[in-house]
Motif scaffolding. Structure first.
Motif, PDB file in Angstrom:
ATOM      1  N   VAL A   1       0.873  -1.218  -0.042  1.00 43.24           N
ATOM      2  CA  VAL A   1       0.149  -0.073   0.112  1.00 43.24           C
ATOM      3  C   VAL A   1       0.769   1.171  -0.029  1.00 43.24           C
ATOM      4  O   VAL A   1       0.516   2.274  -0.848  1.00 43.24           O
ATOM      5  N   ALA A   2       2.004   1.262   0.910  1.00 48.21           N
ATOM      6  CA  ALA A   2       2.663   2.343   0.982  1.00 48.21           C
ATOM      7  C   ALA A   2       3.432   2.517  -0.500  1.00 48.21           C
ATOM      8  O   ALA A   2       3.643   3.777  -0.755  1.00 48.21           O
ATOM      9  N   ALA A   3       4.031   1.591  -1.071  1.00 46.87           N
ATOM     10  CA  ALA A   3       4.744   1.685  -2.599  1.00 46.87           C
ATOM     11  C   ALA A   3       3.690   2.210  -3.587  1.00 46.87           C
ATOM     12  O   ALA A   3       4.017   3.208  -4.230  1.00 46.87           O
ATOM     13  N   ALA A   4       2.461   1.918  -3.414  1.00 44.65           N
ATOM     14  CA  ALA A   4       1.446   2.391  -4.422  1.00 44.65           C
ATOM     15  C   ALA A   4       1.307   3.948  -4.097  1.00 44.65           C
ATOM     16  O   ALA A   4       1.078   4.735  -5.058  1.00 44.65           O
ATOM     17  N   ARG A   5       1.105   3.869  -2.521  1.00 41.97           N
ATOM     18  CA  ARG A   5       0.980   5.700  -2.485  1.00 41.97           C
ATOM     19  C   ARG A   5       2.372   6.413  -2.928  1.00 41.97           C
ATOM     20  O   ARG A   5       1.906   7.558  -3.390  1.00 41.97           O
ATOM     21  N   ILE A   6       3.415   5.856  -2.961  1.00 42.77           N
ATOM     22  CA  ILE A   6       4.504   6.468  -3.359  1.00 42.77           C
ATOM     23  C   ILE A   6       4.640   6.770  -4.736  1.00 42.77           C
ATOM     24  O   ILE A   6       4.574   8.123  -5.504  1.00 42.77           O
ATOM     25  N   ARG A   7       4.015   5.888  -5.582  1.00 40.80           N
ATOM     26  CA  ARG A   7       3.939   5.938  -7.164  1.00 40.80           C
ATOM     27  C   ARG A   7       2.822   6.983  -7.516  1.00 40.80           C
ATOM     28  O   ARG A   7       3.185   7.784  -8.461  1.00 40.80           O
ATOM     29  N   GLU A   8       1.826   7.064  -6.842  1.00 36.94           N
ATOM     30  CA  GLU A   8       0.776   8.031  -6.953  1.00 36.94           C
ATOM     31  C   GLU A   8       1.017   9.296  -6.791  1.00 36.94           C
ATOM     32  O   GLU A   8       0.456  10.044  -7.556  1.00 36.94           O
ATOM     33  N   ARG A   9       1.932   9.602  -5.985  1.00 38.86           N
ATOM     34  CA  ARG A   9       2.306  10.773  -5.769  1.00 38.86           C
ATOM     35  C   ARG A   9       3.650  11.234  -6.464  1.00 38.86           C
ATOM     36  O   ARG A   9       4.514  12.137  -5.817  1.00 38.86           O
ATOM     37  N   ILE A  10       3.999  10.427  -7.579  1.00 43.73           N
ATOM     38  CA  ILE A  10       5.071  10.992  -8.266  1.00 43.73           C
ATOM     39  C   ILE A  10       6.568  10.659  -7.581  1.00 43.73           C
ATOM     40  O   ILE A  10       7.501  11.164  -8.139  1.00 43.73           O
ATOM     41  N   GLY A  11       6.692   9.673  -6.764  1.00 41.26           N
ATOM     42  CA  GLY A  11       7.700   9.200  -6.216  1.00 41.26           C
ATOM     43  C   GLY A  11       8.068   7.970  -7.014  1.00 41.26           C
ATOM     44  O   GLY A  11       7.434   7.458  -7.860  1.00 41.26           O
ATOM     45  N   THR A  12       9.104   7.505  -6.583  1.00 40.42           N
ATOM     46  CA  THR A  12       9.962   6.235  -7.283  1.00 40.42           C
ATOM     47  C   THR A  12      10.146   5.193  -6.422  1.00 40.42           C
ATOM     48  O   THR A  12      10.619   5.202  -5.325  1.00 40.42           O
ATOM     49  N   VAL A  13       9.761   3.850  -6.724  1.00 38.02           N
ATOM     50  CA  VAL A  13       9.917   2.715  -5.899  1.00 38.02           C
ATOM     51  C   VAL A  13      11.063   2.034  -6.808  1.00 38.02           C
ATOM     52  O   VAL A  13      10.880   1.524  -7.954  1.00 38.02           O
ATOM     53  N   ALA A  14      12.411   2.082  -6.227  1.00 36.53           N
ATOM     54  CA  ALA A  14      13.442   1.636  -7.022  1.00 36.53           C
ATOM     55  C   ALA A  14      13.634  -0.055  -6.741  1.00 36.53           C
ATOM     56  O   ALA A  14      13.932  -0.701  -7.629  1.00 36.53           O
ATOM     57  N   VAL A  15      13.546  -0.411  -5.360  1.00 32.09           N
ATOM     58  CA  VAL A  15      13.621  -1.714  -5.084  1.00 32.09           C
ATOM     59  C   VAL A  15      12.369  -2.249  -4.503  1.00 32.09           C
ATOM     60  O   VAL A  15      12.060  -1.597  -3.308  1.00 32.09           O
ATOM     61  N   GLY A  16      11.973  -3.372  -4.635  1.00 30.26           N
ATOM     62  CA  GLY A  16      10.910  -3.772  -3.685  1.00 30.26           C
ATOM     63  C   GLY A  16       9.244  -3.586  -4.021  1.00 30.26           C
ATOM     64  O   GLY A  16       9.071  -2.944  -5.126  1.00 30.26           O
ATOM     65  N   PRO A  17       8.342  -3.722  -3.068  1.00 31.53           N
ATOM     66  CA  PRO A  17       8.815  -4.387  -1.745  1.00 31.53           C
ATOM     67  C   PRO A  17       9.107  -5.822  -1.903  1.00 31.53           C
ATOM     68  O   PRO A  17       8.662  -6.575  -2.634  1.00 31.53           O
TER      69      PRO A  17
END
Length: 255
Positions: free
Chosen positions: A66-82
């Protein structure tokens, strides 16, 4: 994250007075202890994950997906994981301004504690970013800060800075004014970690003797003595004397 776990343990063991033990996360990860209490982890994963040597704050979340999805939705980047790590799940991410941070679901290490007033432990986190207000909104929505739960972080605006408190104690500050292209790593958008030591000058001398370098020399203020160092692999961190408060916010020319 370090390139050579043994070398990193030797360096931080002498500079910060830590002792290290293996963890449940595998042979490439160890935990630093002071007085029998776990304070921070070092993982020899920088090479395998193609990431720079750095100290990275990991924030607890109820659900890493859920946190990773929130990051992407707010124009952040998930580089590795979860990804699964021992008893938890973690991800490495960056906020919209490029500051790197981690998220962690579950219990990282048994009996883990990181009270801000303990000698030797992480004393303070600081985010240097272009827009502290925008960063507070991003992290607040991703991590559920000020969400109303008893264990939530409280957010307050003090001058040009955003201060985070947990249990009434200041644990982090978000400061604006960083520039992405700045040659000085201290003024680029990034999270800075501050550790406490009994004697800043002695710890600085030890760090230099062991191959580290001084990024910002020992300076004094109402918060006591602080200095910013690099370890031999380039990891940036700040040390302050035990019993002092968090360092005063840097001026516009310094941050």
């Amino acid at each position: 994250m370090a390139r050579d776990l043994d070398a990193a343990q030797r360096f931080y063991g002498e500079v910060l007075g830590w002792r290290f033990r293996p963890s449940e996360l595998g042979p490439e990860f160890s935990v630093g202890f002071l007085g029998g209490r776990p304070l921070a982890g070092i993982g020899a994963m920088a090479g395998s994950l193609s990431v720079p040597v750095a100290w990275t704050p990991y924030f607890a979340v109820d659900d890493a997906d859920v946190a990773a999805a929130r990051i992407r939705e707010r124009i952040g980047t998930v580089a590795v994981g979860p990804l699964s790590f021992g008893t938890g799940r973690a991800a490495l991410a960056a906020d919209p301004q490029g500051a790197v941070f981690g998220i962690w679901e579950g219990k990282a290490i048994p009996d883990w504690r990181s009270d801000a007033d303990d000698d030797g432990g992480p004393a303070w986190l600081e985010l240097r970013t272009r827009d502290a207000f925008a960063a507070a909104i991003f992290y607040g929505e991703v991590l559920d800060w000020a969400g109303g739960r008893p264990d939530c972080v409280q957010v307050s605006y003090e001058g040009e800075h955003v201060v985070l408190r947990h249990g009434g104690m200041a644990v982090a500050r978000l400061s604006g004014g960083a520039v992405e292209e700045a040659p000085d790593p201290q003024i680029r958008p990034r999270w800075h970690v501050h550790f406490r030591v009994p004697d800043v000058a002695a710890a600085t001398d030890t760090a230099v003797r062991l191959g580290g370098s001084v990024v910002r020399g020992v300076h004094s203020g109402g918060a006591g003595h602080w200095t910013t160092l690099r370890d031999p692999d380039g990891g940036l961190f700040t040390i302050g004397e035990s019993g002092t408060a968090a360092p005063a916010a840097p001026t516009r020319t310094e941050a």
